[in-house]
Each structure stands twice: as structure tokens, then as C-alpha cells.
Scaffold this motif. Structure first.
Motif, PDB file in Angstrom:
ATOM      1  N   THR A  78       0.817  -1.207   0.000  1.00  0.00           N
ATOM      2  CA  THR A  78       0.000   0.000   0.000  1.00  0.00           C
ATOM      3  C   THR A  78       0.858   1.268   0.000  1.00  0.00           C
ATOM      4  OG1 THR A  78      -0.205  -0.147   2.421  1.00  0.00           O
ATOM      5  CG2 THR A  78      -1.966  -1.110   1.098  1.00  0.00           C
ATOM      6  N   THR A  79       2.068   1.185   0.591  1.00  0.00           N
ATOM      7  CA  THR A  79       2.974   2.334   0.552  1.00  0.00           C
ATOM      8  C   THR A  79       3.356   2.655  -0.883  1.00  0.00           C
ATOM      9  OG1 THR A  79       3.863   1.905   2.758  1.00  0.00           O
ATOM     10  CG2 THR A  79       5.225   3.216   1.277  1.00  0.00           C
ATOM     11  N   LYS A  80       3.685   1.629  -1.660  1.00  0.00           N
ATOM     12  CA  LYS A  80       4.030   1.828  -3.070  1.00  0.00           C
ATOM     13  C   LYS A  80       2.840   2.361  -3.859  1.00  0.00           C
ATOM     14  CE  LYS A  80       8.305   0.552  -2.987  1.00  0.00           C
ATOM     15  NZ  LYS A  80       9.379   1.557  -3.236  1.00  0.00           N
ATOM     16  N   LEU A  81       1.643   1.941  -3.487  1.00  0.00           N
ATOM     17  CA  LEU A  81       0.445   2.362  -4.219  1.00  0.00           C
ATOM     18  C   LEU A  81       0.053   3.809  -3.926  1.00  0.00           C
ATOM     19  CD1 LEU A  81      -1.774  -0.844  -3.835  1.00  0.00           C
ATOM     20  CD2 LEU A  81      -0.787   0.044  -5.959  1.00  0.00           C
ATOM     21  N   THR A  82       0.505   4.343  -2.806  1.00  0.00           N
ATOM     22  CA  THR A  82       0.076   5.686  -2.402  1.00  0.00           C
ATOM     23  C   THR A  82       1.204   6.719  -2.414  1.00  0.00           C
ATOM     24  OG1 THR A  82       0.412   5.050  -0.075  1.00  0.00           O
ATOM     25  CG2 THR A  82      -1.810   4.806  -0.982  1.00  0.00           C
ATOM     26  N   GLU A  83       2.408   6.325  -2.795  1.00  0.00           N
ATOM     27  CA  GLU A  83       3.530   7.261  -2.827  1.00  0.00           C
ATOM     28  C   GLU A  83       3.273   8.391  -3.836  1.00  0.00           C
ATOM     29  OE1 GLU A  83       7.637   4.830  -1.731  1.00  0.00           O
ATOM     30  OE2 GLU A  83       6.934   4.897  -3.802  1.00  0.00           O
ATOM     31  N   GLU A  84       3.635   9.589  -3.451  1.00  0.00           N
ATOM     32  CA  GLU A  84       3.518  10.738  -4.346  1.00  0.00           C
ATOM     33  C   GLU A  84       4.747  10.807  -5.254  1.00  0.00           C
ATOM     34  OE1 GLU A  84       1.121  12.776  -4.821  1.00  0.00           O
ATOM     35  OE2 GLU A  84      -0.234  12.317  -3.134  1.00  0.00           O
ATOM     36  N   TYR A  85       4.516  11.109  -6.513  1.00  0.00           N
ATOM     37  CA  TYR A  85       5.625  11.254  -7.458  1.00  0.00           C
ATOM     38  C   TYR A  85       6.116  12.698  -7.436  1.00  0.00           C
ATOM     39  CZ  TYR A  85       8.194  11.531 -11.854  1.00  0.00           C
ATOM     40  OH  TYR A  85       9.164  11.737 -12.797  1.00  0.00           O
ATOM     41  N   ASP A  86       7.421  12.895  -7.304  1.00  0.00           N
ATOM     42  CA  ASP A  86       8.012  14.223  -7.269  1.00  0.00           C
ATOM     43  C   ASP A  86       8.649  14.507  -8.625  1.00  0.00           C
ATOM     44  OD1 ASP A  86       9.314  16.607  -6.790  1.00  0.00           O
ATOM     45  OD2 ASP A  86       9.963  16.034  -4.769  1.00  0.00           O
ATOM     46  N   ALA A  87       8.006  15.342  -9.409  1.00  0.00           N
ATOM     47  CA  ALA A  87       8.477  15.629 -10.763  1.00  0.00           C
ATOM     48  C   ALA A  87       9.792  16.400 -10.786  1.00  0.00           C
ATOM     49  CB  ALA A  87       7.410  16.419 -11.523  1.00  0.00           C
ATOM     50  N   ALA A 112      13.884   9.650  -7.196  1.00  0.00           N
ATOM     51  CA  ALA A 112      13.316   9.666  -8.537  1.00  0.00           C
ATOM     52  C   ALA A 112      12.383   8.478  -8.771  1.00  0.00           C
ATOM     53  CB  ALA A 112      14.435   9.655  -9.579  1.00  0.00           C
ATOM     54  N   LYS A 113      12.637   7.372  -8.067  1.00  0.00           N
ATOM     55  CA  LYS A 113      11.803   6.176  -8.230  1.00  0.00           C
ATOM     56  C   LYS A 113      10.529   6.229  -7.392  1.00  0.00           C
ATOM     57  CE  LYS A 113      15.595   2.986  -9.312  1.00  0.00           C
ATOM     58  NZ  LYS A 113      16.348   1.785  -8.860  1.00  0.00           N
ATOM     59  N   THR A 114      10.479   7.145  -6.436  1.00  0.00           N
ATOM     60  CA  THR A 114       9.312   7.248  -5.563  1.00  0.00           C
ATOM     61  C   THR A 114       8.062   7.592  -6.371  1.00  0.00           C
ATOM     62  OG1 THR A 114      10.696   7.995  -3.738  1.00  0.00           O
ATOM     63  CG2 THR A 114       8.336   8.426  -3.560  1.00  0.00           C
ATOM     64  N   GLY A 115       7.010   6.831  -6.142  1.00  0.00           N
ATOM     65  CA  GLY A 115       5.733   7.111  -6.796  1.00  0.00           C
ATOM     66  C   GLY A 115       5.554   6.457  -8.152  1.00  0.00           C
ATOM     67  N   LEU A 116       6.550   5.694  -8.619  1.00  0.00           N
ATOM     68  CA  LEU A 116       6.427   5.086  -9.946  1.00  0.00           C
ATOM     69  C   LEU A 116       5.343   4.008  -9.981  1.00  0.00           C
ATOM     70  CD1 LEU A 116      10.170   4.746 -11.058  1.00  0.00           C
ATOM     71  CD2 LEU A 116       8.506   6.494 -11.712  1.00  0.00           C
ATOM     72  N   LEU A 117       5.042   3.396  -8.819  1.00  0.00           N
ATOM     73  CA  LEU A 117       4.010   2.354  -8.761  1.00  0.00           C
ATOM     74  C   LEU A 117       2.698   2.869  -8.176  1.00  0.00           C
ATOM     75  CD1 LEU A 117       6.149  -0.681  -7.536  1.00  0.00           C
ATOM     76  CD2 LEU A 117       5.265  -0.251  -9.834  1.00  0.00           C
ATOM     77  N   ARG A 118       2.553   4.170  -8.117  1.00  0.00           N
ATOM     78  CA  ARG A 118       1.335   4.758  -7.561  1.00  0.00           C
ATOM     79  C   ARG A 118       0.112   4.289  -8.363  1.00  0.00           C
ATOM     80  NH1 ARG A 118      -0.293   8.879  -4.295  1.00  0.00           N
ATOM     81  NH2 ARG A 118      -2.197   9.971  -4.864  1.00  0.00           N
ATOM     82  N   ASN A 119      -0.884   3.736  -7.636  1.00  0.00           N
ATOM     83  CA  ASN A 119      -2.139   3.257  -8.238  1.00  0.00           C
ATOM     84  C   ASN A 119      -1.920   2.175  -9.301  1.00  0.00           C
ATOM     85  OD1 ASN A 119      -3.676   5.045  -6.664  1.00  0.00           O
ATOM     86  ND2 ASN A 119      -3.420   6.694  -8.153  1.00  0.00           N
ATOM     87  N   ASP A 120      -0.805   1.441  -9.209  1.00  0.00           N
ATOM     88  CA  ASP A 120      -0.561   0.359 -10.168  1.00  0.00           C
ATOM     89  C   ASP A 120      -1.689  -0.663 -10.085  1.00  0.00           C
ATOM     90  OD1 ASP A 120       1.728  -1.111 -11.878  1.00  0.00           O
ATOM     91  OD2 ASP A 120       0.734  -2.575 -10.588  1.00  0.00           O
ATOM     92  N   TYR A 122      -1.941  -3.765 -11.053  1.00  0.00           N
ATOM     93  CA  TYR A 122      -1.587  -5.124 -10.657  1.00  0.00           C
ATOM     94  C   TYR A 122      -1.374  -5.214  -9.142  1.00  0.00           C
ATOM     95  CZ  TYR A 122      -0.832  -5.762 -15.649  1.00  0.00           C
ATOM     96  OH  TYR A 122      -0.999  -5.816 -17.005  1.00  0.00           O
ATOM     97  N   LEU A 123      -0.631  -4.270  -8.591  1.00  0.00           N
ATOM     98  CA  LEU A 123      -0.420  -4.261  -7.142  1.00  0.00           C
ATOM     99  C   LEU A 123      -1.732  -4.016  -6.394  1.00  0.00           C
ATOM    100  CD1 LEU A 123       2.951  -2.406  -6.423  1.00  0.00           C
ATOM    101  CD2 LEU A 123       2.431  -4.829  -6.197  1.00  0.00           C
ATOM    102  N   SER A 124      -2.594  -3.171  -6.949  1.00  0.00           N
ATOM    103  CA  SER A 124      -3.892  -2.913  -6.324  1.00  0.00           C
ATOM    104  C   SER A 124      -4.717  -4.189  -6.251  1.00  0.00           C
ATOM    105  CB  SER A 124      -4.659  -1.848  -7.115  1.00  0.00           C
ATOM    106  OG  SER A 124      -3.983  -0.609  -7.088  1.00  0.00           O
ATOM    107  N   ASN A 125      -4.656  -4.988  -7.314  1.00  0.00           N
ATOM    108  CA  ASN A 125      -5.399  -6.250  -7.346  1.00  0.00           C
ATOM    109  C   ASN A 125      -4.862  -7.224  -6.309  1.00  0.00           C
ATOM    110  OD1 ASN A 125      -7.311  -8.130  -8.429  1.00  0.00           O
ATOM    111  ND2 ASN A 125      -5.632  -9.138  -9.488  1.00  0.00           N
ATOM    112  N   ILE A 126      -3.536  -7.296  -6.162  1.00  0.00           N
ATOM    113  CA  ILE A 126      -2.942  -8.184  -5.173  1.00  0.00           C
ATOM    114  C   ILE A 126      -3.328  -7.751  -3.755  1.00  0.00           C
ATOM    115  CG2 ILE A 126      -0.748  -8.928  -4.158  1.00  0.00           C
ATOM    116  CD1 ILE A 126       0.431  -8.849  -6.985  1.00  0.00           C
ATOM    117  N   ALA A 127      -3.316  -6.448  -3.504  1.00  0.00           N
ATOM    118  CA  ALA A 127      -3.708  -5.939  -2.181  1.00  0.00           C
ATOM    119  C   ALA A 127      -5.161  -6.300  -1.878  1.00  0.00           C
ATOM    120  CB  ALA A 127      -3.515  -4.423  -2.132  1.00  0.00           C
ATOM    121  N   SER A 128      -6.028  -6.206  -2.876  1.00  0.00           N
ATOM    122  CA  SER A 128      -7.443  -6.569  -2.686  1.00  0.00           C
ATOM    123  C   SER A 128      -7.587  -8.055  -2.379  1.00  0.00           C
ATOM    124  CB  SER A 128      -8.248  -6.216  -3.943  1.00  0.00           C
ATOM    125  OG  SER A 128      -8.256  -4.822  -4.170  1.00  0.00           O
ATOM    126  N   GLN A 129      -6.800  -8.887  -3.080  1.00  0.00           N
ATOM    127  CA  GLN A 129      -6.833 -10.327  -2.822  1.00  0.00           C
ATOM    128  C   GLN A 129      -6.409 -10.631  -1.392  1.00  0.00           C
ATOM    129  OE1 GLN A 129      -4.545 -12.485  -5.761  1.00  0.00           O
ATOM    130  NE2 GLN A 129      -5.416 -11.310  -7.451  1.00  0.00           N
TER     131      GLN A 129
END
Length: 308
Positions: A78-87, A112-120, A122-129
Motif C-alpha cells: 500500500t505504501t508503493k500504491l500511495t507514494e507521491e511522485y516528485d516531478a 526519482a523512483k518514488t511514486g512510480l508504482l502509484r495506483n498500479d 496489478y499491485l492494487s489487485n494483489i492488495a485486494s486479494q
């Protein structure tokens, strides 16, 4: 050989007695090892009572450890899913790296990698499972799939929406259930369905297995599904591959990276073409301006000579 007659659960009904013949004084009954160190003299009948109880404190510790490990896993996702991307933190160029220390490069790249998986997706589906594993009641294997209960019944549930599915334990409630209904608590975690696991099983069969399985079996099935490497590949394998396999470049993310690199290459080619076009135009403009300058000088000289 020694012949032992045992009455299980204190029954006096002869039909409930079991006869065990062993050549040694050590034997096993329902997973319990028993050693006889002596016997009464003559034909005197032994009357030995063995009382067993579960170590609820140990069970409590194991459950708490399991829940903590699950919460850590879910939190990481969930941390990866909610990280903010810093442009402001773009990938570093080779020229930029030359002026930075290794530590500075490491910290910059991490940012620079922070937020790259935000709202992904596939990860969202795994978290729901993972969340569903603990919320869905476990069905009985006997009573026409009626539920034997859920973790909430024994004091394990999500109590705060902001925790994004992390579990909390009501230790008083859990201890009460472990003392009064230990079999129910254990079955909620360890019960195994009679339906065999298969990635290719019909949806109805998969649903039956899921509903009848305890939490640990559901979790194992979820991991096997998402990490399967043969045939129907799991989501995580399709996305990033397996650390135990050689990299083939056929993962979903590697394809995305390649597509972006190809796009960058095409754009660089277009940029080079545009740059060349502008150089030709500026060169032509400079020649035209030089020619115009020469013509202006010639006209000015001619007019100056005529005025003398």
C-alpha cells in the motif's frame, strides 16, 4: 509384545476402547507419543489418566507474529500504491552524475523512483486479494458449506479505514476464543478444502476451494497464483520476472521500459531532423543576409559616387 487397551475421552463403553499391540514401551496415539515406564504386578489392571490441553499462550504468540508479518507485507504494497511522485527529481544524465558523489546519486535515484508504482493496477489487485482472505468467512467442510466463522469472530479485524486493511487483534477476545473454542480458531487458520488447487480449475470449483480454505491455505493459493512461473504465469512473474530465472526481457515492465526507450529514440531522431532543418534554414538566412548586406553596400557606394 505388550497389549494396551485405551479408552479415549474417558468413555467406559467397551466399543470406544482401542487395542494397541507394540513390541516396545513407546507408542503414538493421535500424534501424542506415550512411553510406559513400568506396569503393575500380576494381572492388576492399570488405570492411568492422561489429560492434555493446548498451549493457548503459544498459539496466541504465533497468531500475533503471523498478523504482524501480514501487516508488514500489506503495508509495503500500500505504501508503493500511495507514494507521491516528485516531478522535480528526474532520472540523472551521465553528465549530471559526474558532478555528484555515489551517495548523492543513490539518494537522488531513490527519490526519482518514488511514486512510480502509484495506483498500479496489478499491485492494487494483489492488495485486494490479500484483504479478501481475511474478510471472507470460512465455510464448513461438512454442513453444506455453511460458515464456521471469520477472523472478526475471534477478535482479528480491521478497525481503522486509514490503516488500508491492516489487521488489529483484540487480545482479550482472541484469548477467550482460544480457551473456549480452540478447534474453531485453528480451523479458521489451517482448514484445508477437499478441492484440489489448480490454476485451470473452473471458476465454481476455485470459489468452492476458496470458501472452504482457512486463511493460511488461501494465502498460499494467492502466492502460488501470483508467483506461478509455468504455463499461466502469475501477475508478479509477468510484471517483473523471477529472481531465480535468467532475465529474458519479456516481463511486462521490461516491455514498458523498452517501449519508452524506443519512443525516446524516435523522438531523438525527430529532434535531430528538426535540428538539421533549422540549421539549413539559418545557414540560408545568413547567406541571404550577407548577400543583402553586400547589395546594400554596393547601392550605397553607387549613390555616393553619383552625388560627387
Amino acid at each position: 509384545d505388550a497389549v494396551i487397551r485405551l479408552s479415549v475421552n474417558g468413555s467406559t463403553n467397551p466399543d470406544d476402547f482401542i487395542t494397541i499391540t507394540r513390541s516396545t514401551n513407546t507408542f503414538n496415539v493421535d500424534g501424542v507419543n506415550i512411553t510406559l515406564n513400568g506396569m503393575a504386578e500380576g494381572n492388576v489392571q492399570e488405570k492411568i489418566s492422561i489429560t492434555m490441553s493446548r498451549d493457548v499462550d503459544s498459539l496466541m504468540d504465533k497468531i500475533k507474529t503471523f498478523v504482524a508479518d501480514y501487516n508488514n507485507l500489506l503495508s509495503m504494497i500500500t505504501t508503493k500504491l500511495t507514494e507521491e511522485y516528485d516531478a522535480d527529481y528526474k532520472p540523472l544524465t551521465e553528465d549530471q552524475k559526474k558532478d555528484m558523489s555515489e551517495k548523492e546519486i543513490e539518494l537522488w535515484t531513490q527519490k526519482a523512483k518514488t511514486g512510480l508504482l502509484r495506483n498500479d493496477i496489478y499491485l492494487s489487485n494483489i492488495a485486494s486479494q490479500l484483504r479478501s482472505i481475511f474478510y471472507t468467512p470460512v465455510a464448513s467442510l461438512i454442513e453444506d458449506s455453511s460458515p464456521i466463522g471469520s477472523l472478526a469472530d475471534i477478535g482479528i479485524a480491521t478497525t481503522n479505514f486509514a490503516d488500508r486493511g491492516k489487521l488489529t487483534i483484540n487480545e482479550k477476545k482472541l484469548m477467550e476464543e482460544l480457551t473456549a473454542n480452540p478447534d474453531k480458531v485453528i480451523n479458521l487458520f489451517t482448514q484445508k478444502s477437499k478441492v484440489t488447487y489448480s490454476l485451470y480449475a473452473p471458476a465454481e470449483q476455485q470459489q468452492k476451494r476458496y470458501s472452504e480454505s482457512g486463511v493460511l491455505e488461501r494465502l498460499l493459493d494467492t502466492l502460488k497464483t501470483n508467483l506461478n512461473k509455468v504455463g499461466k504465469k502469475g501477475a508478479l512473474i509477468s510484471l517483473v520476472g523471477s529472481p531465480t530465472d535468467s532475465f529474458t526481457g519479456e516481463t511486462e515492465y521490461s516491455k514498458r521500459i523498452k517501449a519508452l526507450k524506443d519512443k525516446i529514440a524516435v523522438m531523438n531522431d525527430k529532434l535531430a531532423v528538426e535540428e538539421e532543418r533549422y540549421w539549413r534554414q539559418f545557414t540560408a538566412m545568413e547567406k541571404a543576409l550577407a548577400k543583402l548586406y553586400d547589395q546594400s553596400n554596393w547601392i550605397a557606394n553607387m549613390m555616393g559616387n553619383n552625388n560627387r
